[in-house]
Design a protein around this motif. Sequence first.
Motif, short mmCIF file in Angstrom:
data_model
loop_
_atom_site.label_atom_id
_atom_site.label_comp_id
_atom_site.label_asym_id
_atom_site.label_seq_id
_atom_site.Cartn_x
_atom_site.Cartn_y
_atom_site.Cartn_z
N THR A 1 2.14 -3.92 6.52
CA THR A 1 1.17 -2.86 6.22
C THR A 1 1.39 -2.31 4.81
N ILE A 2 2.65 -2.15 4.45
CA ILE A 2 2.93 -1.59 3.13
C ILE A 2 2.36 -2.51 2.04
N MET B 1 -0.35 -4.30 2.33
CA MET B 1 -1.79 -4.06 2.29
C MET B 1 -2.08 -2.83 1.42
N ARG B 2 -1.25 -1.80 1.61
CA ARG B 2 -1.44 -0.57 0.83
C ARG B 2 -1.20 -0.86 -0.66
N MET B 3 -0.13 -1.62 -0.93
CA MET B 3 0.20 -1.94 -2.32
C MET B 3 -0.95 -2.70 -2.98
#
Lengths: 387, 310
Positions: free
Chosen positions: A218-219, A221-223
């Motif tokens: 998920t991180i 995707m955020r990045m």
Amino acid sequence: MKNILTVAHYELLRIIRDRKSFILLLAFPLLLTLILGTALGKVGAGQDRTTEKLHIKAAIIDKDRGPMAKQLVSFFESKELKKIVKIRAFSSEDKARKALREEEIGAVVIITKGFSQDVQTNQKHSLEIIDNHAFDGTVVHEIVNSYVSGVNSYQAARTISAKFAPSYPESMIDNHTLSIQGKKPTSMDYYAITMMIMILMYSTVFGRETVRQEIYSTIGMRMKSLPIKPFDHFIGKAVAGVVTVFLQIAVLLIVFRYVYHVNLGSHLPFILGVSFLFAFTMILIAMALSLILNPDAADHILDLAIPVVTFIAGGFFRIPFFETNPIMMKIQMLLPNVLTQKMIFQKIYGGQTDIQTNFIFLIGILIFAFILVLVGLRRYQHGHLSK
Amino acid sequence: MIIEVSNLVKRYKDFLALDHMTLAVKEGEVFGLLGPNGAGKSTLVHTMLGLTKYDSGEIKLLGKSIKQHELEIKEDIGLVPQDIALYEELTADENVTLFGRLYGLKGEDLKNGVKEALEFVGLYDMKDKQPGKFSGGMKRRLNIACAIVHKPKLIIMDEPTVGIDPQSRNYILESVKKLNEMGSTIIYISHYMEEVAAICTNIAIVDKGRIIAQGTKNELAKLIINEHVVVITMEAPNYAVIEKLKKLPVVKEVTAENETLRIVTESPQMNEILELFIQEGVKVTNVATTTPTLEDVFLTLTGRALREEA
């Protein structure tokens, strides 16, 4: 650049805050070195350097039969050198070469015809040394160099004394001494370096985890939703990994030197520099594999490959066959761990390894891995990564 | 328009995730994307942000093409991802600072942005704590803080209230309203129709990669204005009566949950329905009529409930 530094800064904070893993990173190699250094001490890495009894076997084939050749033979048979080298007699050059191939001896010194005459008339003359490309050969080379150096000094002195009295004594060559202190690694010396190299290979974990976290979590995707290029992000993470490994090596070397009394010569900056380069190469290789295949596949490949290439490099115990077989020698030139290990041993103990060539090969592997990372990132940007 | 999506197609091998989707969102709206899991809501958002490549169509955000101005556009967007995306080893302050820096903030702007974002989500007092020690609701709020630190023009919130307590949910819903009042356009993705109904000024219902209806809550309710919902509670579950109810011409849809039946009819008259219960000898303990909700709209348009698996 700003983004690379930001990512590296916070990644480093994360790694250091994960104390359990960070301490394990340091404790593991220290423990492994201690175990291997003491338990496997007699497997072949070397003996205690304080004994100074090396029992290197060599042969001298005297084709010259002149006084200087006899002097070289007597130099090898001198009291000091008898502790180091045992000269075996062979009836012919072929038999000596055969013994070398069969690893009965470590080197053959061939005193070619005309040696004495050339030396006495102050002419250049080459001696032939055939060796096993291992430590034994290196020592024989050193002894011959020492003799040649003594002869050259004597010749120079004689030339000068011919013009300016008083003359120098003829016996000066026999008084020449050769120190072997620190020239042969003990088990602990050997395993400290080989285990350090193996641990450096596990820095691939930074490359694998970067891809796993930044692409498949998920991180990640955020990045990806941030206004930064994936390249900046990945290089930032790689830099943090390399800095961590660098700190790890620095601590290891301090403990090796001051607690385990490992001989690291006087080349700490060189060892640190080469290790840094090697760690960066390994992180890039892991990133490239993880990007082009996937992190799980990279895990399987690297977890299998690291012990295998450590074995090939003689990391667990020395395998003379790998050091003399031409095919294995070529394979070794493609293995970054072997290149790094050879460079470090060469720097500390001397020998015939060509540091420059190994360095060029290591840089070549690093550049190749970097190109693969760029290809992988391009696939990532275009959404072609396999899950 | 702050978002213009036209004819967007995204395939995952044989699965058509976005089926020629077209969407327009005005600046200043709280735009709700409502649909069941797997409807294509998150795929739409990921595609819009360039996180996933698309097969065909056109996307314009903030008046610019995402293909040509990806990094520039991303500076003005804040994404609150569906799952919590934080670094557990960093403190709340460090997490927000990291994202602030990567959004291009520096110096005083960064310092103020971090402080305001943490204050906005009510975590300023906890700024030196690591999110590992936070409750689920607090993590969700920090997740939001990381996306609003740079005061973006467009905030995309992908299911921001999943798995949290009602108090934290209300806090987040109130925050969405406040962010909108402060000038941000919000895209709010959810499969909770109550949330979308409560905060969104405009709603698109998504199903099977298509937008099947779009409008305000009232406009959507008007789509089924001729329908009425009757909720009948029986003394005990009776499946025979359900089958017979479905055969009545006036009944459009029947859903059952234990002894409670939810019946969508075309007529406000309930005679036929109640007579059936009397004929079948089924005891009724309660009868109520309700106004259509977004759930009813979705049910009518797709024949499925919002929280069913797609």
